[in-house]
Design an enzyme around this catalytic site. Structure first.
Site, PDB file in Angstrom:
ATOM      1  N   ALA A  11     -31.161 -17.399 -31.850  1.00 31.96           N
ATOM      2  CA  ALA A  11     -32.446 -17.980 -32.202  1.00 31.96           C
ATOM      3  C   ALA A  11     -33.410 -18.076 -31.028  1.00 31.96           C
ATOM      4  CB  ALA A  11     -32.232 -19.372 -32.796  1.00 31.96           C
ATOM      5  N   SER A  12     -32.907 -17.942 -29.796  1.00 31.34           N
ATOM      6  CA  SER A  12     -33.793 -18.031 -28.637  1.00 31.34           C
ATOM      7  C   SER A  12     -33.730 -16.807 -27.739  1.00 31.34           C
ATOM      8  CB  SER A  12     -33.467 -19.287 -27.816  1.00 31.34           C
ATOM      9  OG  SER A  12     -32.115 -19.281 -27.390  1.00 31.34           O
ATOM     10  N   GLY A  14     -31.607 -12.643 -27.026  1.00 32.68           N
ATOM     11  CA  GLY A  14     -30.685 -11.598 -27.452  1.00 32.68           C
ATOM     12  C   GLY A  14     -29.978 -10.993 -26.254  1.00 32.68           C
ATOM     13  N   ASP A 237     -23.697 -14.249 -36.886  1.00 35.55           N
ATOM     14  CA  ASP A 237     -23.120 -14.434 -35.550  1.00 35.55           C
ATOM     15  C   ASP A 237     -21.899 -15.346 -35.529  1.00 35.55           C
ATOM     16  OD1 ASP A 237     -24.620 -16.727 -36.037  1.00 35.55           O
ATOM     17  OD2 ASP A 237     -26.025 -16.394 -34.382  1.00 35.55           O
ATOM     18  N   THR A 238     -21.883 -16.385 -36.362  1.00 34.31           N
ATOM     19  CA  THR A 238     -20.708 -17.260 -36.377  1.00 34.31           C
ATOM     20  C   THR A 238     -19.484 -16.525 -36.903  1.00 34.31           C
ATOM     21  OG1 THR A 238     -22.173 -19.129 -36.789  1.00 34.31           O
ATOM     22  CG2 THR A 238     -19.822 -19.506 -37.075  1.00 34.31           C
ATOM     23  N   ASN A 295     -22.657 -27.220 -39.924  1.00 37.54           N
ATOM     24  CA  ASN A 295     -23.677 -26.619 -39.074  1.00 37.54           C
ATOM     25  C   ASN A 295     -24.392 -27.767 -38.366  1.00 37.54           C
ATOM     26  OD1 ASN A 295     -25.641 -25.058 -37.944  1.00 37.54           O
ATOM     27  ND2 ASN A 295     -26.329 -24.128 -39.845  1.00 37.54           N
ATOM     28  N   GLY A 404     -21.733 -19.278 -25.679  1.00 38.47           N
ATOM     29  CA  GLY A 404     -22.342 -19.592 -24.394  1.00 38.47           C
ATOM     30  C   GLY A 404     -22.230 -21.050 -24.011  1.00 38.47           C
TER      31      GLY A 404
END
Length: 469
Positions: A11-12, A14, A237-238, A295, A404
């Site tokens: 979301a922020s 890549g 992604d999850t 979530n 991350g």
């Protein structure tokens, strides 16, 4: 040695990694990194699709310079968001940013019209205002011209894959995030689509690892690349992150980043009343399994603090903030990181200070502000563990963390402390790793997930944490 390119778009930001495979080891090499900055236009927030596509092409170009054969490329992104394609194959507008839906009442409208249980019975996942279902209902209610012209809906990773191949497909793990997927039919819910009078624009659903095709001739010519396959990995992604973890029946996973996705692996969706009560999601995984998860707001709070504070101190980074928090005072009461105050605040520092003041806490410095945010995340993880354990009816005895966020060792330690459980963290690039192994499974380089997890265990370092308090 051969390679597989994973493009992991969050979301922020890549990142693109080439997984180099040889001598029974997998080594990740980062080849490109880029920001994912939304565009704000006339009161709405959208994704910068042209920028994302340009960076996908740059990632492929960078991978091709490594001097090894890159067999395939796969793209994963966050969930729910999508683009609309018209009958001529052209994109209709820029995809809407999911956070824009926090000010939209379409979820409440849908629940009032159909009933929460009725929707859940047909698409048993979490109720979030940004789900694809409610985005479509919102467009329908607004008589949106792009929706009227739409011939196909493509999730974000499928949309970028379409630009590379011309093929219109939706991958299973992403489909399960939309609240339009019916696991009983193993397909889109015709009942939901008909009930809300939505256009029939959903594209065929395929399993993760599907070989979509090769790069379009025009792109191959531009980049000087031939024969590179384009694969839909576990494109949410999850789901890619979970693919990288060897989870047992007594394991809980935490994929830590902007969001913290926390859950357990199950064979089929759970329809327990507590799933609705606690707003948990049943989302797909590789092999048509499911993850029962919550979530949660994750390091978004810390990321926003850093963004704000860097304006006056450009040298600040996540490491510096964590160091501040390590020595900061801890308070018994914890902020609720799920509070609406933290969803899209104008100023995160003021939002946290306001929340702590309401709890009778006066934070004294930036270190205490950061620590309050991280402790709030760890405290919420323990609440989620209890909910999951109650629903599945078995004990959770260990936690696996990837993403991350595991570089924040304070977060990992606090998760262990608050849950009272051992934590194994790694790999940090779990999403890219999972993306790559699903590509390898799709191409037959690996036979099954068991073999894939053995490869990951040999190839990466893991950090272990045990409760200290």
């Amino acid at each position: 040695m051969i390679g597989f390119l994973a493009i992991d778009i969050g979301a922020s930001s890549g990142k693109a990694f080439v997984g180099k495979y040889g001598r029974n080891r997998l080594v990740l090499e980062e080849v490109h990194r880029f920001s994912n900055e939304p565009i704000h236009v006339a009161g709405s927030t959208h994704w910068n699709l042209i920028s994302l596509y340009r960076n996908v092409v740059e990632s492929i170009k960078a991978a091709s310079t490594l001097g090894i054969e890159i067999r395939s490329v796969g793209i994963d992104t966050w969930g729910v968001d999508f683009g609309l394609i018209d009958s001529s194959g052209s994109i209709q507008g820029d995809p809407r940013h999911y956070r824009d839906m926090f000010k939209d009442d379409s979820m409440d409208y849908a629940i009032k019209k159909a009933g929460k249980r009725w929707i859940f019975d047909r698409a048993p996942t979490q109720f979030q205002p940004f789900n694809t279902l409610y985005q479509l209902i919102s467009l329908k209610r607004k008589n949106n011209r792009h929706l009227k012209k739409a011939d196909a809906l493509l999730p974000m990773p499928s949309l970028l894959t379409y630009f590379l191949t011309g093929e219109k497909l939706t991958e299973f793990t992403f489909a399960t995030t939309t609240q339009l997927f019916d696991p009983d039919r193993n397909d889109w819910s015709e009942e939901l689509i008909r009930f809300f009078d939505l256009p029939e624009i959903m594209t065929p659903i395929v399993d993760p690892g599907e070989i979509v095709g090769e790069l379009l001739p025009s792109i191959s010519k531009e980049l000087g690349i031939r024969g590179m396959k384009v694969i839909l990995p576990a494109s949410h992604d999850t789901a890619s992150a979970v693919s990288s973890m060897d989870l047992s029946d007594d394991s809980m996973f935490v994929s830590a980043g902007t969001w913290c996705l926390e859950g357990v692996l199950i064979d089929k969706p759970s329809r327990n009343d507590d799933v609705i009560e606690n707003n948990l999601a049943n989302e797909g995984c590789y092999g048509r399994k499911y993850r029962l998860l919550k979530n949660l707001t994750g390091l978004w709070l810390v990321q926003e603090l850093l963004r704000e504070w860097k304006k006056s101190n450009p040298n600040l980074d996540h490491y510096a903030l964590t160091e501040m928090a390590l020595t900061a005072r801890s308070y018994e009461r914890k902020i609720d990181v799920e509070s609406e105050a933290f969803r899209k605040p104008r100023n995160m520092e003021k939002a946290i200070l306001s929340e702590t003041e309401s709890l009778g806490i006066s934070l004294q410095n930036r270190g205490e502000i950061v620590r309050a945010a991280i402790e709030g995340i760890a405290y919420q993880t323990e609440q989620t563990r209890r909910q999951l354990q109650s629903i599945i009816g078995r004990s959770i005895r260990n936690i696996r963390m990837v993403g991350g966020g595991i570089r924040n060792r304070l977060l990992c330690q606090l998760v262990s402390d608050y849950t009272g459980l051992p934590v194994v963290a790694g790999p940090a690039e779990g999403t890219a790793t999972g993306n790559i192994i699903v590509q390898m499974l799709g191409l037959g380089e690996l036979s099954d997930l068991s073999q894939a997890h053995d490869l990951i265990q040999r190839s990466f370092n893991f950090q272990e944490y045990t409760p200290e308090k």
